[in-house]
Enzyme design. Sequence first.
Site, PDB file in Angstrom:
ATOM      1  CG  HIS A   1      -1.761  -1.207   1.338  1.00 26.47           C
ATOM      2  ND1 HIS A   1      -2.251  -1.694   2.526  1.00 26.47           N
ATOM      3  CD2 HIS A   1      -2.221  -2.065   0.387  1.00 26.47           C
ATOM      4  CE1 HIS A   1      -2.965  -2.781   2.304  1.00 26.47           C
ATOM      5  NE2 HIS A   1      -2.967  -3.028   1.008  1.00 26.47           N
TER       6      HIS A   1
ATOM      7  CG  ASP B   1      -4.078  -6.041   0.281  1.00 27.18           C
ATOM      8  OD1 ASP B   1      -3.646  -6.302   1.425  1.00 27.18           O
ATOM      9  OD2 ASP B   1      -4.372  -4.881  -0.094  1.00 27.18           O
TER      10      ASP B   1
ATOM     11  CE1 TYR C   1       1.104  -0.581  10.567  1.00 24.45           C
ATOM     12  CE2 TYR C   1       1.131   1.479   9.347  1.00 24.45           C
ATOM     13  CZ  TYR C   1       0.562   0.253   9.616  1.00 24.45           C
ATOM     14  OH  TYR C   1      -0.575  -0.148   8.936  1.00 24.45           O
TER      15      TYR C   1
ATOM     16  CE  LYS D   1       2.710   3.529   5.576  1.00 26.34           C
ATOM     17  NZ  LYS D   1       2.319   2.588   4.507  1.00 26.34           N
TER      18      LYS D   1
HETATM   19  C1  LIG Z   1      -4.587   1.862   7.051  1.00 24.67           C
HETATM   20  C2  LIG Z   1      -5.832   2.253   7.788  1.00 24.67           C
HETATM   21  C3  LIG Z   1      -6.972   1.474   7.734  1.00 24.67           C
HETATM   22  N1  LIG Z   1      -8.089   1.861   8.418  1.00 24.67           N
HETATM   23  C4  LIG Z   1      -9.265   0.991   8.347  1.00 24.67           C
HETATM   24  C5  LIG Z   1      -9.784   0.749   6.952  1.00 24.67           C
HETATM   25  C6  LIG Z   1     -10.319  -0.662   7.003  1.00 24.67           C
HETATM   26  O1  LIG Z   1     -11.680  -0.662   7.419  1.00 24.67           O
HETATM   27  C7  LIG Z   1      -9.478  -1.351   8.078  1.00 24.67           C
HETATM   28  C8  LIG Z   1      -8.380  -2.236   7.506  1.00 24.67           C
HETATM   29  O2  LIG Z   1      -7.674  -1.453   6.566  1.00 24.67           O
HETATM   30  P1  LIG Z   1      -6.627  -2.145   5.596  1.00 24.67           P
HETATM   31  O3  LIG Z   1      -7.183  -3.444   5.087  1.00 24.67           O
HETATM   32  O4  LIG Z   1      -6.186  -1.116   4.585  1.00 24.67           O
HETATM   33  O5  LIG Z   1      -5.444  -2.465   6.617  1.00 24.67           O
HETATM   34  P2  LIG Z   1      -3.979  -2.972   6.189  1.00 24.67           P
HETATM   35  O6  LIG Z   1      -4.068  -3.974   5.076  1.00 24.67           O
HETATM   36  O7  LIG Z   1      -3.275  -3.354   7.435  1.00 24.67           O
HETATM   37  O8  LIG Z   1      -3.298  -1.656   5.601  1.00 24.67           O
HETATM   38  C9  LIG Z   1      -1.975  -1.297   5.940  1.00 24.67           C
HETATM   39  O9  LIG Z   1      -1.153  -2.186   5.251  1.00 24.67           O
HETATM   40  C10 LIG Z   1       0.203  -1.838   5.038  1.00 24.67           C
HETATM   41  C11 LIG Z   1       1.071  -2.818   5.798  1.00 24.67           C
HETATM   42  C12 LIG Z   1       0.597  -0.452   5.311  1.00 24.67           C
HETATM   43  O10 LIG Z   1       1.794  -0.125   5.387  1.00 24.67           O
HETATM   44  C13 LIG Z   1      -0.425   0.600   5.398  1.00 24.67           C
HETATM   45  O11 LIG Z   1      -0.133   1.436   6.505  1.00 24.67           O
HETATM   46  C14 LIG Z   1      -1.825   0.150   5.525  1.00 24.67           C
HETATM   47  O12 LIG Z   1      -2.407   0.329   4.238  1.00 24.67           O
HETATM   48  O13 LIG Z   1      -8.884  -0.290   8.848  1.00 24.67           O
HETATM   49  C15 LIG Z   1      -8.142   3.026   9.172  1.00 24.67           C
HETATM   50  O14 LIG Z   1      -9.176   3.362   9.758  1.00 24.67           O
HETATM   51  N2  LIG Z   1      -7.016   3.811   9.229  1.00 24.67           N
HETATM   52  C16 LIG Z   1      -5.862   3.476   8.566  1.00 24.67           C
HETATM   53  O15 LIG Z   1      -4.858   4.226   8.668  1.00 24.67           O
END
Ligand SMILES: Cc1cn([C@H]2C[C@H](O)[C@@H](COP(=O)(O)OP(=O)(O)O[C@H]3O[C@H](C)C(=O)[C@H](O)[C@H]3O)O2)c(=O)[nH]c1=O
Length: 184
Positions: free
Chosen positions: A64, A169, A133, A73
């Site tokens: 991402h 993803d 992070y 980060k």
């Molecule tokens: C990133 C983020 C997500 N969310 C909410 C949105 C979704 O409802 C839920 C899961 O989000 P997501 O599937 O995008 O989470 P990750 O797959 O862990 O995303 C992260 O994955 C890689 C490792 C990264 O480096 C990024 O910081 C970030 O994109 O949390 C939020 O409310 N705030 C946030 O800052």
Amino acid sequence: MTLPVHNTGLPGVQLIDLRVFHDERGYFLESFQAQRYEVLLGLKSPFVQDNYSHSKRHVLRGLHFQSRHPQGKLLRVAQGEIYDVTVDLRTASPSFGQWQGLALSHARPQQLWIPPGFAHGFVVLSDEASVEYKCTDYYHPEDEACLSWNDPDLAIDWPVNSPVLSAKDRQGLTLKALQEAGRL
Ligand SMILES: Cc1cn([C@H]2C[C@H](O)[C@@H](COP(=O)(O)OP(=O)(O)O[C@H]3O[C@H](C)C(=O)[C@H](O)[C@H]3O)O2)c(=O)[nH]c1=O
């Protein structure tokens, strides 16, 4: 007190060794201290958001990035072990389009500093992993993009063949498609 900082395979991405205080109860460490990190990273009041994710074995989160609001980060593995991947998306960088993978574990107390301009992701190698992070910009979901974890041109050498992915993803775009879409 400064901390040992190590360069990695990509310019600007650095590993910071944390000082750990062990005693008969367990251990203590400072995971952040504004003045120290201002000196270490050369950033003035850089962090505005803390994130924390917990994942099961072979979960892969990423890759991402945010285009208009790129996030630096400062990442630490609080529990378990991950294979952490960064991809340089800074179009003016000599290492544009290059990737690197680093095994990070709570057993080696370190932090990974990823400057703004990189796609980031990781896959979990232990039964579970908790990753925390700090971010230098806020979450902008409308600005977030997903680089495909298995982009054939990048050929990232993930240590897990069939990772567990979110629907988002599974639909990541290749670097070439992101460039053509003007996302870089
Ligand atoms: C990133 C983020 C997500 N969310 C909410 C949105 C979704 O409802 C839920 C899961 O989000 P997501 O599937 O995008 O989470 P990750 O797959 O862990 O995303 C992260 O994955 C890689 C490792 C990264 O480096 C990024 O910081 C970030 O994109 O949390 C939020 O409310 N705030 C946030 O800052």
